[in-house]
Structure formats: structure tokens, C-alpha cells
Write a protein that holds these residues in place. Structure first.
Motif, short mmCIF file in Angstrom:
data_model
loop_
_atom_site.label_atom_id
_atom_site.label_comp_id
_atom_site.label_asym_id
_atom_site.label_seq_id
_atom_site.Cartn_x
_atom_site.Cartn_y
_atom_site.Cartn_z
N LEU A 172 2.66 1.46 3.57
CA LEU A 172 3.53 0.46 3.97
C LEU A 172 4.93 -0.25 3.61
CD1 LEU A 172 2.66 -1.78 6.29
CD2 LEU A 172 2.06 -3.37 4.38
N LEU A 173 5.61 -1.03 4.19
CA LEU A 173 7.08 -0.94 3.89
C LEU A 173 7.40 -1.92 4.57
CD1 LEU A 173 9.27 2.05 3.99
CD2 LEU A 173 8.30 1.43 1.92
N LYS A 174 7.55 -3.14 4.21
CA LYS A 174 7.82 -4.44 4.63
C LYS A 174 8.29 -5.29 4.40
CE LYS A 174 4.29 -8.90 5.51
NZ LYS A 174 2.93 -9.17 5.55
N LYS A 197 10.65 -9.36 5.72
CA LYS A 197 10.54 -11.06 6.26
C LYS A 197 10.59 -10.23 7.60
CE LYS A 197 11.99 -14.25 2.85
NZ LYS A 197 13.71 -15.52 2.92
N THR A 198 11.25 -9.85 8.44
CA THR A 198 11.28 -9.68 9.69
C THR A 198 10.80 -8.08 10.56
OG1 THR A 198 13.57 -8.29 9.40
CG2 THR A 198 13.66 -10.52 10.00
N GLN A 199 10.54 -7.27 9.71
CA GLN A 199 9.67 -5.21 9.66
C GLN A 199 8.64 -4.90 8.90
OE1 GLN A 199 13.44 -2.97 10.29
NE2 GLN A 199 11.74 -1.71 10.86
N GLU A 200 7.65 -4.57 9.90
CA GLU A 200 6.88 -3.22 8.44
C GLU A 200 6.67 -2.35 9.48
OE1 GLU A 200 1.97 -4.79 8.69
OE2 GLU A 200 3.43 -6.62 8.51
N ASN A 201 6.67 -1.56 8.38
CA ASN A 201 6.63 -0.01 9.15
C ASN A 201 5.50 0.83 7.93
OD1 ASN A 201 8.69 -0.03 10.59
ND2 ASN A 201 10.43 0.13 9.15
N LYS A 202 4.70 1.20 8.82
CA LYS A 202 3.16 1.85 8.04
C LYS A 202 4.00 3.04 8.47
CE LYS A 202 -1.74 2.02 7.88
NZ LYS A 202 -3.05 2.25 8.07
N MET A 203 3.71 3.66 6.97
CA MET A 203 3.77 5.53 7.15
C MET A 203 2.75 6.62 6.80
SD MET A 203 7.77 5.21 6.05
CE MET A 203 8.20 6.66 6.80
N ILE A 204 2.85 7.48 7.41
CA ILE A 204 1.59 8.42 7.10
C ILE A 204 2.37 10.03 6.90
CG2 ILE A 204 0.36 7.35 8.34
CD1 ILE A 204 0.95 9.83 10.34
N TYR A 205 1.94 10.53 6.08
CA TYR A 205 1.92 11.80 5.15
C TYR A 205 1.64 12.54 6.66
CZ TYR A 205 3.45 15.55 2.21
OH TYR A 205 3.93 16.35 0.92
N GLU A 211 9.56 -3.96 0.67
CA GLU A 211 8.68 -4.28 -0.31
C GLU A 211 7.79 -2.93 -0.18
OE1 GLU A 211 5.22 -6.41 -1.66
OE2 GLU A 211 5.99 -7.40 -0.16
N PHE A 212 7.43 -1.91 -1.20
CA PHE A 212 6.63 -0.89 -0.92
C PHE A 212 4.72 -1.03 -1.40
CE2 PHE A 212 4.32 2.30 -2.90
CZ PHE A 212 4.80 3.82 -2.67
N THR A 213 4.08 -1.02 -0.32
CA THR A 213 2.76 -1.07 -1.00
C THR A 213 2.09 0.23 -0.41
OG1 THR A 213 2.76 -3.06 -0.58
CG2 THR A 213 0.58 -2.44 -0.57
N LEU A 214 0.79 0.86 -1.59
CA LEU A 214 0.49 2.00 -1.15
C LEU A 214 -0.73 1.35 -0.81
CD1 LEU A 214 0.38 5.08 -1.69
CD2 LEU A 214 0.05 5.04 -4.01
N LEU A 215 -1.18 2.37 -0.11
CA LEU A 215 -2.85 2.44 0.65
C LEU A 215 -3.61 3.07 -0.06
CD1 LEU A 215 -1.25 1.59 4.01
CD2 LEU A 215 -1.88 -0.42 2.66
N PRO A 216 -4.97 2.45 0.15
CA PRO A 216 -6.21 3.46 -0.67
C PRO A 216 -6.28 4.43 0.02
CG PRO A 216 -6.91 0.91 -0.23
CD PRO A 216 -5.46 1.43 0.76
N GLU A 217 -6.49 4.56 1.07
CA GLU A 217 -6.32 6.35 1.89
C GLU A 217 -5.20 6.83 1.62
OE1 GLU A 217 -4.88 2.93 4.92
OE2 GLU A 217 -6.12 3.14 3.47
N GLY A 218 -3.78 6.79 1.55
CA GLY A 218 -2.55 7.57 1.01
C GLY A 218 -1.82 7.05 1.88
N ASP A 219 -1.57 6.42 2.93
CA ASP A 219 -0.30 5.42 4.15
C ASP A 219 0.53 4.73 2.62
OD1 ASP A 219 -1.74 7.11 5.82
OD2 ASP A 219 -3.16 5.56 6.17
#
Length: 202
Positions: free
Chosen positions: A170-172, A174-182, A160-168
Motif C-alpha cells: 500500500l502506497l499512500k 494525503k490525496t492518493q492511495e495505491n494498492k499494488m500486487i506482485y 508512505e509504504f506499508t507491507l500488507l500481511p498477504e504480501g501486497d
């Protein structure tokens, strides 16, 4: 004699008028694009079952996304979201695809949410993500008899894709969560480094 001349002239006028009408009717209407979304100088359009995202830079038009939907449902929920990540202007392009696969005993409806992030200035795709939810209906026969029942289940794949306010990003799942930066130098999103607790020296 005068009547004959008038009849010939009248028939010539009628023939010319009919041929002109026929020529006009023979022209086929050009396929007009369907605008699906717009932001700044980017537009998402559907032209003859082809899905495009254009960058309208005068005097030319560049293409970022091209996908054929021949025989498929047209993309829905199309969005173009401008944002800034680490000082770089980027665009998140989202759309939904639905595919139905049917047999006598099973029907699978797959809903795919596609997210692509682009640097429009350099025409570079910096992130590509797909999340699929498949609803399955299946007829199952019980104990090798004529009796049957319909069973339903849901299968989920991807993040599941989420665009965070600061431009980062979040890919999530049930078992994994990845925060990505540009990373502006690499022109792509990379995993955010995890902070580790340093052991104190004694």
C-alpha cells in the motif's frame, strides 16, 4: 676485545628488535564492516562510508544495494524483512537517510525513508519507493525592517509504504492511495485492478 664483541652483538640485537617493532606498527588496520541488519542469507553492511546489501551465496557473495554516504550521515533504522508474495520469496529492505542543508536564514532537515523490494534469487529489484519529510526553519524579516521571526513548516513528498500481511503493498499520501500486487511473470509490483460495478441489463 671480548667486551667490544659483546657490545657489537648487543647493538645488533637492539637494532633488529627496533626495526621489527617499526614494521609491525606500520601496518594499517583493515576497515572492518559494520553489520546493520541481517535476514536469512542477506546482510546490510557499512564499509568505508559505502552502504551495501549482500547475498551470501557460498562460495561467492552477490551485491543487491550499493550507495555511497561520503559526507552524509550513515543510514539508520536499517531493516531486511523476508516475505512471500504470490508464492515468490521476496525481501523488503528499508533504511532512513537524513540530509541537512543550511544557509544564514534557512535550515532544511530532510528525512528520507527508502524501501526497496528485491527478488534475491534473480537479483531483481521489483519495487523502489522513497518518502521524504522536510522540516524547514526560516528567519523572515517583517515589513522591510530589522525585526524578524522564525517560521517553521513541514513539506512531505512521495508515498508512505506499508507491507500488507498477504504480501501486497500500500502506497499512500494525503490525496492518493495505491494498492499494488506482485506479478511473478513480470517480476514487479503492479497496481491492483479496480473493480467496477457492472450495470444490469433491463
Amino acid at each position: 676485545m671480548r667486551k667490544i664483541i659483546l657490545l657489537i652483538a648487543f647493538s645488533l640485537i637492539c637494532t633488529a628488535g627496533y626495526s621489527q617493532k617499526k614494521k609491525k606498527g606500520a601496518k594499517k588496520a583493515a576497515a572492518t564492516p559494520t553489520a546493520l541488519a541481517k535476514a536469512d542469507n542477506l546482510t546490510a553492511e557499512l564499509i568505508k562510508n559505502n552502504f551495501y546489501v549482500f547475498v551470501n551465496n557460498k562460495p561467492k557473495k552477490d551485491t543487491l544495494v550499493t550507495k555511497n554516504f561520503e559526507g552524509l550521515k550513515s543510514p539508520s533504522d536499517v531493516k531486511i524483512t523476508p516475505f512471500t508474495a504470490k508464492g515468490s520469496p521476496l525481501y523488503a529492505i528499508n533504511w532512513t537517510e537524513v540530509t541537512i542543508t543550511e544557509t544564514k536564514l534557512k535550515t532544511e532537515t530532510a528525512t528520507v525513508i527508502v524501501t526497496q523490494i528485491w527478488d534475491a534469487a534473480s537479483k531483481t529489484k521489483v519495487l523502489d519507493n522513497s518518502q521524504t519529510t522536510t522540516n524547514i526553519k526560516e528567519i523572515v524579516f517583517l515589513n522591510n525592517t530589522q525585526a524578524s521571526e522564525t517560521r517553521e513548516k513541514v513539506r512531505r513528498e512521495g508515498f508512505e509504504f506499508t507491507l500488507l500481511p498477504e504480501g501486497d503493498v500500500l502506497l499512500k499520501n494525503k490525496t492518493q492511495e495505491n494498492k499494488m500486487i506482485y506479478d511473478a511473470t513480470l517480476k514487479k509490483f503492479v497496481n491492483m485492478p479496480t473493480k467496477r460495478n457492472k450495470k444490469r441489463r433491463t
